[in-house]
Design a protein around this motif. Sequence first.
Motif, PDB file in Angstrom:
ATOM      1  N   PHE A  76       0.808  -1.216   0.000  1.00 58.78           N
ATOM      2  CA  PHE A  76       0.000   0.000   0.000  1.00 58.78           C
ATOM      3  C   PHE A  76       0.846   1.272   0.000  1.00 58.78           C
ATOM      4  O   PHE A  76       0.300   2.366  -0.124  1.00 58.78           O
ATOM      5  N   GLY A  77       2.150   1.167   0.168  1.00 59.59           N
ATOM      6  CA  GLY A  77       3.021   2.329   0.099  1.00 59.59           C
ATOM      7  C   GLY A  77       2.914   3.267   1.279  1.00 59.59           C
ATOM      8  O   GLY A  77       3.538   4.322   1.292  1.00 59.59           O
ATOM      9  N   GLU A  78       2.122   2.904   2.265  1.00 61.22           N
ATOM     10  CA  GLU A  78       1.961   3.701   3.473  1.00 61.22           C
ATOM     11  C   GLU A  78       1.374   2.800   4.560  1.00 61.22           C
ATOM     12  O   GLU A  78       0.879   1.719   4.273  1.00 61.22           O
ATOM     13  N   VAL A  79       1.442   3.278   5.792  1.00 61.51           N
ATOM     14  CA  VAL A  79       0.873   2.533   6.915  1.00 61.51           C
ATOM     15  C   VAL A  79      -0.502   3.117   7.215  1.00 61.51           C
ATOM     16  O   VAL A  79      -0.619   4.325   7.445  1.00 61.51           O
ATOM     17  N   ARG A  80      -1.525   2.247   7.161  1.00 54.60           N
ATOM     18  CA  ARG A  80      -2.897   2.690   7.398  1.00 54.60           C
ATOM     19  C   ARG A  80      -3.790   1.476   7.639  1.00 54.60           C
ATOM     20  O   ARG A  80      -3.423   0.358   7.281  1.00 54.60           O
ATOM     21  N   PRO A  81      -4.977   1.681   8.208  1.00 57.03           N
ATOM     22  CA  PRO A  81      -5.926   0.566   8.293  1.00 57.03           C
ATOM     23  C   PRO A  81      -6.347   0.154   6.881  1.00 57.03           C
ATOM     24  O   PRO A  81      -6.469   0.993   5.984  1.00 57.03           O
ATOM     25  N   VAL A  82      -6.548  -1.135   6.674  1.00 52.11           N
ATOM     26  CA  VAL A  82      -6.907  -1.661   5.360  1.00 52.11           C
ATOM     27  C   VAL A  82      -8.143  -2.540   5.497  1.00 52.11           C
ATOM     28  O   VAL A  82      -8.287  -3.273   6.470  1.00 52.11           O
ATOM     29  N   HIS A  83      -9.026  -2.445   4.509  1.00 48.60           N
ATOM     30  CA  HIS A  83     -10.232  -3.269   4.452  1.00 48.60           C
ATOM     31  C   HIS A  83     -10.224  -4.018   3.131  1.00 48.60           C
ATOM     32  O   HIS A  83     -10.138  -3.408   2.068  1.00 48.60           O
ATOM     33  N   MET A  84     -10.304  -5.342   3.210  1.00 53.39           N
ATOM     34  CA  MET A  84     -10.292  -6.195   2.023  1.00 53.39           C
ATOM     35  C   MET A  84     -11.668  -6.846   1.885  1.00 53.39           C
ATOM     36  O   MET A  84     -12.475  -6.800   2.816  1.00 53.39           O
ATOM     37  N   TRP A  85     -11.914  -7.481   0.737  1.00 54.47           N
ATOM     38  CA  TRP A  85     -13.116  -8.277   0.534  1.00 54.47           C
ATOM     39  C   TRP A  85     -12.811  -9.333  -0.510  1.00 54.47           C
ATOM     40  O   TRP A  85     -11.732  -9.354  -1.091  1.00 54.47           O
ATOM     41  N   MET A  86     -13.781 -10.197  -0.762  1.00 55.86           N
ATOM     42  CA  MET A  86     -13.577 -11.327  -1.672  1.00 55.86           C
ATOM     43  C   MET A  86     -14.463 -11.249  -2.913  1.00 55.86           C
ATOM     44  O   MET A  86     -14.649 -12.245  -3.604  1.00 55.86           O
ATOM     45  N   ARG A  87     -15.006 -10.075  -3.211  1.00 56.36           N
ATOM     46  CA  ARG A  87     -15.872  -9.915  -4.383  1.00 56.36           C
ATOM     47  C   ARG A  87     -15.180 -10.462  -5.632  1.00 56.36           C
ATOM     48  O   ARG A  87     -14.009 -10.176  -5.882  1.00 56.36           O
ATOM     49  N   ASN A  88     -15.920 -11.239  -6.395  1.00 56.41           N
ATOM     50  CA  ASN A  88     -15.435 -11.825  -7.662  1.00 56.41           C
ATOM     51  C   ASN A  88     -14.198 -12.711  -7.500  1.00 56.41           C
ATOM     52  O   ASN A  88     -13.455 -12.913  -8.451  1.00 56.41           O
ATOM     53  N   THR A  89     -13.968 -13.214  -6.298  1.00 60.37           N
ATOM     54  CA  THR A  89     -12.799 -14.055  -6.040  1.00 60.37           C
ATOM     55  C   THR A  89     -13.271 -15.466  -5.700  1.00 60.37           C
ATOM     56  O   THR A  89     -13.783 -15.700  -4.608  1.00 60.37           O
ATOM     57  N   PRO A  90     -13.110 -16.423  -6.632  1.00 66.58           N
ATOM     58  CA  PRO A  90     -13.592 -17.782  -6.399  1.00 66.58           C
ATOM     59  C   PRO A  90     -12.715 -18.615  -5.463  1.00 66.58           C
ATOM     60  O   PRO A  90     -13.148 -19.650  -4.976  1.00 66.58           O
ATOM     61  N   LEU A  91     -11.494 -18.173  -5.194  1.00 61.72           N
ATOM     62  CA  LEU A  91     -10.594 -18.910  -4.309  1.00 61.72           C
ATOM     63  C   LEU A  91     -10.840 -18.538  -2.857  1.00 61.72           C
ATOM     64  O   LEU A  91     -11.027 -17.366  -2.538  1.00 61.72           O
ATOM     65  N   SER A  92     -10.791 -19.501  -1.954  1.00 55.52           N
ATOM     66  CA  SER A  92     -10.719 -19.187  -0.536  1.00 55.52           C
ATOM     67  C   SER A  92      -9.257 -18.872  -0.240  1.00 55.52           C
ATOM     68  O   SER A  92      -8.354 -19.539  -0.748  1.00 55.52           O
ATOM     69  N   LEU A  93      -9.025 -17.830   0.542  1.00 56.36           N
ATOM     70  CA  LEU A  93      -7.658 -17.359   0.792  1.00 56.36           C
ATOM     71  C   LEU A  93      -7.383 -17.228   2.276  1.00 56.36           C
ATOM     72  O   LEU A  93      -8.302 -17.045   3.081  1.00 56.36           O
ATOM     73  N   ASP A  94      -6.106 -17.266   2.630  1.00 56.13           N
ATOM     74  CA  ASP A  94      -5.628 -16.814   3.932  1.00 56.13           C
ATOM     75  C   ASP A  94      -5.048 -15.426   3.676  1.00 56.13           C
ATOM     76  O   ASP A  94      -4.221 -15.251   2.768  1.00 56.13           O
ATOM     77  N   MET A  95      -5.494 -14.419   4.447  1.00 55.70           N
ATOM     78  CA  MET A  95      -4.966 -13.056   4.322  1.00 55.70           C
ATOM     79  C   MET A  95      -4.079 -12.764   5.519  1.00 55.70           C
ATOM     80  O   MET A  95      -4.513 -12.891   6.667  1.00 55.70           O
ATOM     81  N   VAL A  96      -2.847 -12.374   5.228  1.00 55.63           N
ATOM     82  CA  VAL A  96      -1.854 -12.102   6.253  1.00 55.63           C
ATOM     83  C   VAL A  96      -1.573 -10.605   6.236  1.00 55.63           C
ATOM     84  O   VAL A  96      -1.099 -10.076   5.227  1.00 55.63           O
ATOM     85  N   PHE A  97      -1.878  -9.923   7.338  1.00 59.66           N
ATOM     86  CA  PHE A  97      -1.687  -8.480   7.444  1.00 59.66           C
ATOM     87  C   PHE A  97      -0.318  -8.204   8.058  1.00 59.66           C
ATOM     88  O   PHE A  97       0.038  -8.788   9.090  1.00 59.66           O
ATOM     89  N   LEU A  98       0.443  -7.299   7.416  1.00 53.08           N
ATOM     90  CA  LEU A  98       1.847  -7.077   7.769  1.00 53.08           C
ATOM     91  C   LEU A  98       2.148  -5.606   7.991  1.00 53.08           C
ATOM     92  O   LEU A  98       1.625  -4.744   7.269  1.00 53.08           O
ATOM     93  N   ASP A  99       3.043  -5.326   8.948  1.00 55.01           N
ATOM     94  CA  ASP A  99       3.484  -3.943   9.131  1.00 55.01           C
ATOM     95  C   ASP A  99       4.648  -3.649   8.187  1.00 55.01           C
ATOM     96  O   ASP A  99       5.045  -4.498   7.383  1.00 55.01           O
ATOM     97  N   GLU A 100       5.211  -2.454   8.288  1.00 53.97           N
ATOM     98  CA  GLU A 100       6.248  -2.013   7.352  1.00 53.97           C
ATOM     99  C   GLU A 100       7.558  -2.796   7.479  1.00 53.97           C
ATOM    100  O   GLU A 100       8.420  -2.718   6.602  1.00 53.97           O
ATOM    101  N   THR A 101       7.734  -3.575   8.552  1.00 53.27           N
ATOM    102  CA  THR A 101       8.937  -4.403   8.706  1.00 53.27           C
ATOM    103  C   THR A 101       8.711  -5.833   8.224  1.00 53.27           C
ATOM    104  O   THR A 101       9.629  -6.647   8.248  1.00 53.27           O
ATOM    105  N   GLY A 102       7.468  -6.164   7.819  1.00 51.48           N
ATOM    106  CA  GLY A 102       7.153  -7.519   7.391  1.00 51.48           C
ATOM    107  C   GLY A 102       6.671  -8.407   8.528  1.00 51.48           C
ATOM    108  O   GLY A 102       6.481  -9.599   8.349  1.00 51.48           O
ATOM    109  N   THR A 103       6.436  -7.809   9.690  1.00 52.65           N
ATOM    110  CA  THR A 103       5.937  -8.573  10.834  1.00 52.65           C
ATOM    111  C   THR A 103       4.435  -8.775  10.708  1.00 52.65           C
ATOM    112  O   THR A 103       3.692  -7.833  10.414  1.00 52.65           O
ATOM    113  N   VAL A 104       3.985 -10.010  10.941  1.00 47.77           N
ATOM    114  CA  VAL A 104       2.568 -10.348  10.872  1.00 47.77           C
ATOM    115  C   VAL A 104       1.844  -9.708  12.054  1.00 47.77           C
ATOM    116  O   VAL A 104       2.208  -9.924  13.206  1.00 47.77           O
ATOM    117  N   THR A 105       0.816  -8.894  11.759  1.00 52.15           N
ATOM    118  CA  THR A 105       0.038  -8.252  12.817  1.00 52.15           C
ATOM    119  C   THR A 105      -1.272  -8.982  13.078  1.00 52.15           C
ATOM    120  O   THR A 105      -1.745  -9.027  14.208  1.00 52.15           O
TER     121      THR A 105
END
Length: 154
Positions: A76-105
């Motif tokens: 995202f090029g910046e640090v901010r709250p993010v909201h995702m969705w699965m519209r038009n996405t036929p795959l079930s996914l695991d979503m991993v949210f990360l800070d600017e250092t690559g640490t899983v939050t």
Amino acid sequence: MLLVAGSPAGAQQEAIPAPPPSSLEVEGRQAEEIWIVTKSGRFRFTAEIADDPQERSRGLMFRKSMPPKHGMLFDFGEVRPVHMWMRNTPLSLDMVFLDETGTVTSIAERTTPFSDAIIDSGGPISHVLELNAGIVRLIGLQPGDRVEHASFEQ
């Protein structure tokens, strides 16, 4: 300098630089190597990089399959709250949210295909890594673990 096996003692040759990493492609799209580091090990994946608004808005929409050790890294090029969705996405996914250092939050496991339900990052982040559903559990990924890629601050 590089000593070459089989050369006379004391003979030296200049080191030849290693070739640049080869370009990776998955389903015709540019992908890059990433590493996921958990308590149980270090796992190599490839990921398409979604780092502009058009790529991020399309994401993995309409994708019917994805190789097992592949994903998409949203930058995202910046640090901010993010909201995702699965519209038009036929795959079930695991979503991993990360800070600017690559640490899983935080992690959203086994998302619901085609859903418009909002998947919240749970706080400010800079990246989201989408993987096939079940990978997070398979490799033991948890908040506090890390993802390694050139886009993260060291």
